[in-house]
Motif scaffolding. Structure first.
Motif, PDB file in Angstrom:
ATOM      1  N   LEU A  44      33.835  27.715  -9.692  1.00 35.78           N
ATOM      2  CA  LEU A  44      33.431  26.225 -10.009  1.00 35.78           C
ATOM      3  C   LEU A  44      33.241  25.714  -8.841  1.00 35.78           C
ATOM      4  O   LEU A  44      31.537  24.926  -9.121  1.00 35.78           O
ATOM      5  N   LEU A  45      33.397  25.615  -8.121  1.00 33.04           N
ATOM      6  CA  LEU A  45      32.872  25.217  -6.583  1.00 33.04           C
ATOM      7  C   LEU A  45      31.999  25.421  -6.385  1.00 33.04           C
ATOM      8  O   LEU A  45      30.295  24.414  -6.223  1.00 33.04           O
ATOM      9  N   LYS A  46      30.851  27.209  -6.493  1.00 31.29           N
ATOM     10  CA  LYS A  46      29.665  27.203  -6.750  1.00 31.29           C
ATOM     11  C   LYS A  46      28.703  26.861  -7.347  1.00 31.29           C
ATOM     12  O   LYS A  46      27.514  26.744  -7.075  1.00 31.29           O
ATOM     13  N   CYS A  47      29.178  27.039  -8.217  1.00 32.23           N
ATOM     14  CA  CYS A  47      28.319  26.009  -9.721  1.00 32.23           C
ATOM     15  C   CYS A  47      28.028  24.575  -9.521  1.00 32.23           C
ATOM     16  O   CYS A  47      26.770  23.790  -9.450  1.00 32.23           O
ATOM     17  N   ILE A  48      29.539  23.964  -8.370  1.00 30.60           N
ATOM     18  CA  ILE A  48      28.407  22.366  -8.655  1.00 30.60           C
ATOM     19  C   ILE A  48      27.805  22.459  -7.555  1.00 30.60           C
ATOM     20  O   ILE A  48      27.546  21.039  -7.543  1.00 30.60           O
ATOM     21  N   LEU A 154      31.922  16.822  -1.197  1.00 27.16           N
ATOM     22  CA  LEU A 154      32.089  17.950   0.152  1.00 27.16           C
ATOM     23  C   LEU A 154      32.759  18.868  -1.005  1.00 27.16           C
ATOM     24  O   LEU A 154      34.131  18.356  -1.634  1.00 27.16           O
ATOM     25  N   LEU A 155      32.812  20.138  -1.250  1.00 26.36           N
ATOM     26  CA  LEU A 155      33.338  21.226  -1.802  1.00 26.36           C
ATOM     27  C   LEU A 155      34.282  21.876  -0.675  1.00 26.36           C
ATOM     28  O   LEU A 155      33.435  22.679   0.248  1.00 26.36           O
ATOM     29  N   LEU A 156      35.508  22.655  -0.591  1.00 26.46           N
ATOM     30  CA  LEU A 156      36.301  23.209   0.713  1.00 26.46           C
ATOM     31  C   LEU A 156      36.863  23.928   0.197  1.00 26.46           C
ATOM     32  O   LEU A 156      37.443  24.246  -0.824  1.00 26.46           O
ATOM     33  N   ASP A 157      36.258  25.077  -0.016  1.00 29.65           N
ATOM     34  CA  ASP A 157      37.211  26.250  -0.089  1.00 29.65           C
ATOM     35  C   ASP A 157      37.974  27.041   0.235  1.00 29.65           C
ATOM     36  O   ASP A 157      37.461  28.106   1.028  1.00 29.65           O
ATOM     37  N   GLU A 158      39.415  26.486   0.441  1.00 29.83           N
ATOM     38  CA  GLU A 158      40.848  27.190   0.861  1.00 29.83           C
ATOM     39  C   GLU A 158      39.822  27.707   2.243  1.00 29.83           C
ATOM     40  O   GLU A 158      40.068  28.666   3.102  1.00 29.83           O
ATOM     41  N   PRO A 159      39.181  26.101   3.166  1.00 30.16           N
ATOM     42  CA  PRO A 159      39.225  26.189   3.826  1.00 30.16           C
ATOM     43  C   PRO A 159      39.772  26.423   5.831  1.00 30.16           C
ATOM     44  O   PRO A 159      39.767  27.260   6.333  1.00 30.16           O
ATOM     45  N   PHE A 188      39.440  19.916  -2.665  1.00 29.32           N
ATOM     46  CA  PHE A 188      39.427  20.877  -1.718  1.00 29.32           C
ATOM     47  C   PHE A 188      40.414  22.082  -2.380  1.00 29.32           C
ATOM     48  O   PHE A 188      41.027  21.685  -3.655  1.00 29.32           O
ATOM     49  N   VAL A 189      40.144  23.424  -2.864  1.00 28.79           N
ATOM     50  CA  VAL A 189      40.483  23.815  -3.326  1.00 28.79           C
ATOM     51  C   VAL A 189      41.595  25.469  -2.709  1.00 28.79           C
ATOM     52  O   VAL A 189      41.268  25.410  -1.143  1.00 28.79           O
TER      53      VAL A 189
END
Lengths: 330, 291
Positions: A44-48, A154-159, A188-189
Motif C-alpha cells: 500500500l505504501l509503495k503504491c501511494i 511521509l510514509l514510514l514502513d516499519e522504520p 506509519f506502518v
C-alpha cells in the motif's frame, strides 16, 4: 483532505494483494497502519509513493489525482525498514541527496543539511560515512534525508524494525515529536500494537489486503469491529466469530464459587506461562474448549500447568458489529 | 604443537607455486627484456639508453605509439560502454542461458580467427560489400567504406569490440545480479529518475569491476599483435607489430630496439593500471566494495 485512496486495488499476477483499499489522511496527522506480516501494508505504501503501479482505483493528494504520476513527481517520500543510506556518500551527502536532484542552490542546501543534522541530534557527523554510524543513528539520518524534502506526506514502513527494543522505544517517541514539530502528515506502518498506539493519532487495521477498521487507537482497542481485529489489536478472549470478552472483564479464579452465580460465565483453562510486566503478575492461559489463549494479569502467582477458571460477567460479552463471514463474502 | 609452526607458514606455502611461476616467467621475462634493451657494451663510449634514443628517432615510432594508444583506448572504452549498456538491458529481460550463449560464443573464437572473419566480412571485397552491391545499395564494391586495413585502425577496433564486449558483459552481469535494488526505490522516492538511479546505485557498484576490466582490456589490446598485423596498414603501424617484426627480422640488429619497445609498452600499461587503480582506492569505493 490531504490524501485519499479510492478503491485501491493491487494484484500480483492474479493474486489480490490490496482489495479496494480506502484510507484518508488529514494535514499534520499521523496514521498508524497495523497488520500482520504479509497483509499488504508495504505494498500500500509503495503504491501511494508511486514505487508500485496500481491495478485499479485512485490516489488523490489534495483532491488531485496522482495515480498516473511517477514516484519522483509525487509530493510523497517513503522511508524503509532498513536505513538504506548510500554507502559511498557521507552523512551530509546522504541528507541533501534529494535537494541536489531538485537542483537546490549549494548554499541553501548545505544550510538545510546542517539544520537537519541539528534536528536529528547528530551535529558534527557531516563527513562521516554510514558504516561509522550505529543502526539508530543511520535510521535518524534516513529520516533527515526524507524530511529535508519537506514532503506533504511521509510514509514510514516499519522504520524501527531493525533496531533493538530499548532503542526502538526511545527513538519512536523522538520521531513522533519531530514529525509533530515539523507538521508532517505521515502513515506509519507497524505490526507492533504498542508502537501503533504510541505513534498514531488515528489507526487503521489492515488484514489480508483490506482495511478492516479505522478509528482512534483506544476506540479500536475497546470496540474491535470483528474477530480478526480483536485478535490482532485487543486484549481479551475471542469466544467465537461474533463474541469477545475484553481482558479487564475477566478474573482468574481457582474455585468454582463465582461460576454458579447468576450472570457469570466461566471457562476452564491451564496456565501456559507466567511473567511480570510493569509490576503486574501476568499469566497466559490456554482455553482448550475454545482452542485459544489469553494473556491477563493475575492477583497472585500461578505455576505453569496449574488449572484455573476464567470468570466474567455475561453483560461484559461484546458482540462484534461486523461479521467476519459477511466480510469475506463482500 | 609442531603442526602449529606449519600452520603459521601455511599461507606462504600455498602461494609458493604461484610465486615461483610469477617470478620465473613474468619477472624473469620482464627483467631479461629490460636487460637486453640496454646497451651494456659501454667501452664504445655510447649511452646505456642508446636503443631508447634510437627508438625515439625511428621513423614511425611516434605515429605507431599514438595509433596504439588510440586504438586501445577507443576499443576499451567502447567495449565498456556497449557491454554495460547490454548488461543493463539483459539482466532483467533475457534468461541466463541465452545471454550466456551470446557472450560465450565470440569469446571462444581466437583473436586471429576473428581477424580473418573481419577480413572476410568487412573488407571491400568482403561479404557485406558484395551483399550491398548485389542489392544495389552501393554501386560497386569499391564504394564500401574502408574498414579493414585502414589508416585509423577502424577494422581493428570493430573486431576487438566484437571480441571484448562479451567479456565486459560477463564481468558486469554478476554486478547487476547482485545489486541491491531497494536503493532504486530510495532514489525514486527522493525525486530521482533513471539517470540518478544509474549514477547513485549502479555506477558505484560497477566502477571497481569496470576499472579492472578496462585495465585488462587495455593491456591486452595495447600489446597484442595478431589483429593489428592482420587488419592494420604498413604505416602507421601499431607498436606491437613493430616489436614483432623487429624481433623476427633476419638480422638481429633490431632486436635491442624490439626489447626497448616492449619495455616502453610494459611501462605504459603499468602507468595506466596504477593511475586507474589509484582512482578507485578512495575511501568511497572501498566502502562500496566492502559492503
Amino acid at each position: 483532505m490531504l490524501l485519499q485512496t479510492v478503491n485501491l486495488i493491487k494484484k500480483f499476477d492474479h493474486r489480490v494483494v490490496l482489495g479496494r483499499v480506502n484510507i484518508n489522511l488529514w494535514d499534520g496527522e499521523i496514521l498508524s497502519l497495523i497488520g500482520p506480516s504479509g497483509s499488504g501494508k508495504t505494498t500500500l505504501l509503495k503504491c501511494i509513493a508511486g514505487l508500485e503501479p496500481v491495478s485499479g482505483g485512485n490516489i488523490l493528494v489534495r483532491e488531485k489525482d496522482v495515480t498516473g504520476q511517477k514516484a519522483n513527481q509525487r509530493p510523497v517520500v517513503m522511508m524503509f525498514q532498513q536505513p538504506l543510506l548510500f554507502p559511498h556518500l557521507t552523512v551530509m551527502e546522504n541528507i541533501i541527496y534529494g535537494l541536489k536532484i531538485r537542483g537546490t542552490e549549494k548554499k541553501t542546501m548545505m544550510a538545510a543539511g546542517e539544520e537537519m543534522l541539528q534536528k536529528i541530534e547528530l551535529p558534527g557527523y557531516t563527513r562521516r560515512y554510514p558504516f561509522e554510524l550505529s543502526g539508530g543513528q543511520q535510521q535518524r539520518v534516513a529520516l533527515a534525508r526524507a524530511l529535508i524534502m519537506k514532503p506533504q506526506i511521509l510514509l514510514l514502513d516499519e522504520p524501527f524494525a531493525s533496531l533493538d527494543p530499548e532503542l526502538r522505544s526511545s527513538i519512536r517517541n523522538w520521531v513522533r515529536r519531530l514529525l509533530k514539530r515539523e507538521e508532517v502528515a505521515a502513515i506509519f506502518v507497524t505490526h507492533d500494537r504498542e508502537e501503533a498506539m504510541i505513534m498514531g493519532d488515528r489507526l487503521a487495521v489492515m488484514i489480508r489486503g483490506r482495511i478492516l477498521q479505522e478509528g482512534s487507537p483506544f476506540e479500536v482497542y475497546k470496540k474491535p469491529a470483528n474477530r480478526d481485529v480483536a485478535e490482532l489489536f485487543s486484549d481479551g478472549l475471542v469466544l467465537d466469530d461474533r463474541r469477545f470478552v475484553p481482558v479487564d472483564a475477566i478474573t482468574v479464579s481457582d474455585s468454582e464459587q463465582q461460576v454458579n452465580k447468576d450472570g457469570f460465565l466461566a471457562f476452564k483453562g491451564r496456565v501456559a506461562a507466567n511473567w511480570i510486566k510493569a509490576g503486574h503478575h501476568m499469566i497466559r492461559v490456554e482455553v482448550p474448549e475454545l482452542g485459544r489463549e489469553v494473556s491477563l494479569p493475575a492477583s497472585k502467582t500461578y505455576s505453569v500447568a496449574e488449572e484455573v477458571l476464567l470468570v466474567f460477567p455475561r453483560d461484559r460479552v461484546y458482540i462484534f458489529p461486523q461479521n467476519n463471514l459477511e466480510m469475506e463474502m463482500e | 604443537m609442531r603442526s602449529l609452526g606449519l600452520n603459521n607458514h601455511k599461507p606462504y606455502l600455498l602461494v609458493l607455486p604461484a610465486l615461483i611461476f610469477f617470478s620465473l616467467f613474468v619477472l624473469y621475462g620482464i627483467g631479461t627484456v629490460f636487460a637486453e634493451s640496454l646497451n651494456l657494451s659501454l667501452n664504445t663510449g655510447s649511452s646505456i639508453v642508446k636503443y631508447y634514443i634510437e627508438l625515439a628517432e625511428k621513423p614511425g615510432f611516434w605515429s605507431g605509439l599514438i595509433l596504439s594508444l588510440q586504438v586501445s583506448a577507443a576499443a576499451t572504452l567502447l567495449s565498456i560502454i556497449i557491454g554495460v549498456y547490454l548488461a543493463r538491458q539483459f539482466y532483467r529481460r533475457v534468461p541466463d542461458s541465452i545471454w550466456h550463449a551470446l557472450a560465450w560464443l565470440p569469446m571462444l573464437i581466437p583473436h586471429f580467427a576473428a581477424g580473418y572473419l573481419a577480413v572476410l566480412l568487412l573488407s571491400q571485397s568482403g561479404w557485406f560489400s558484395g551483399l550491398l552491391a548485389q542489392v544495389t545499395l552501393i554501386q560497386e564494391t569499391s564504394r564500401f567504406p574502408v574498414l579493414v586495413n585502414d589508416k585509423n585502425g577502424l577494422g581493428i577496433i570493430v573486431t576487438y569490440l566484437w571480441k571484448e564486449i562479451p567479456f565486459v558483459l560477463l564481468m558486469s552481469m554478476p554486478v547487476y545480479r547482485r545489486m541491491d535494488w531497494r536503493y532504486e526505490d530510495v532514489v525514486r522516492t527522493l525525486g530521482g529518475g533513471q539517470w540518478q538511479v544509474f549514477k547513485t546505485v549502479e555506477w558505484p557498484a560497477l566502477l571497481p569491476v569496470l576499472v579492472e576490466t578496462g585495465i585488462i582490456l587495455f593491456a591486452f589490446i595495447f600489446s597484442a599483435f595478431e589483429l593489428p598485423y592482420l587488419l592494420g596498414v604498413t604505416y602507421p603501424k601499431m607498436i606491437s607489430v613493430m616489436a614483432y617484426q623487429w624481433f623476427y627480422e633476419g638480422s638481429w640488429s633490431n632486436r635491442p630496439l624490439a626489447m626497448a619497445l616492449m619495455t616502453v609498452s610494459t611501462v605504459m600499461v603499468l602507468i595506466v593500471a596504477v593511475v586507474l587503480l589509484g582512482l578507485i582506492q578512495g575511501k568511497r569505493y572501498r566502502m562500496m566494495r566492502g559492503r
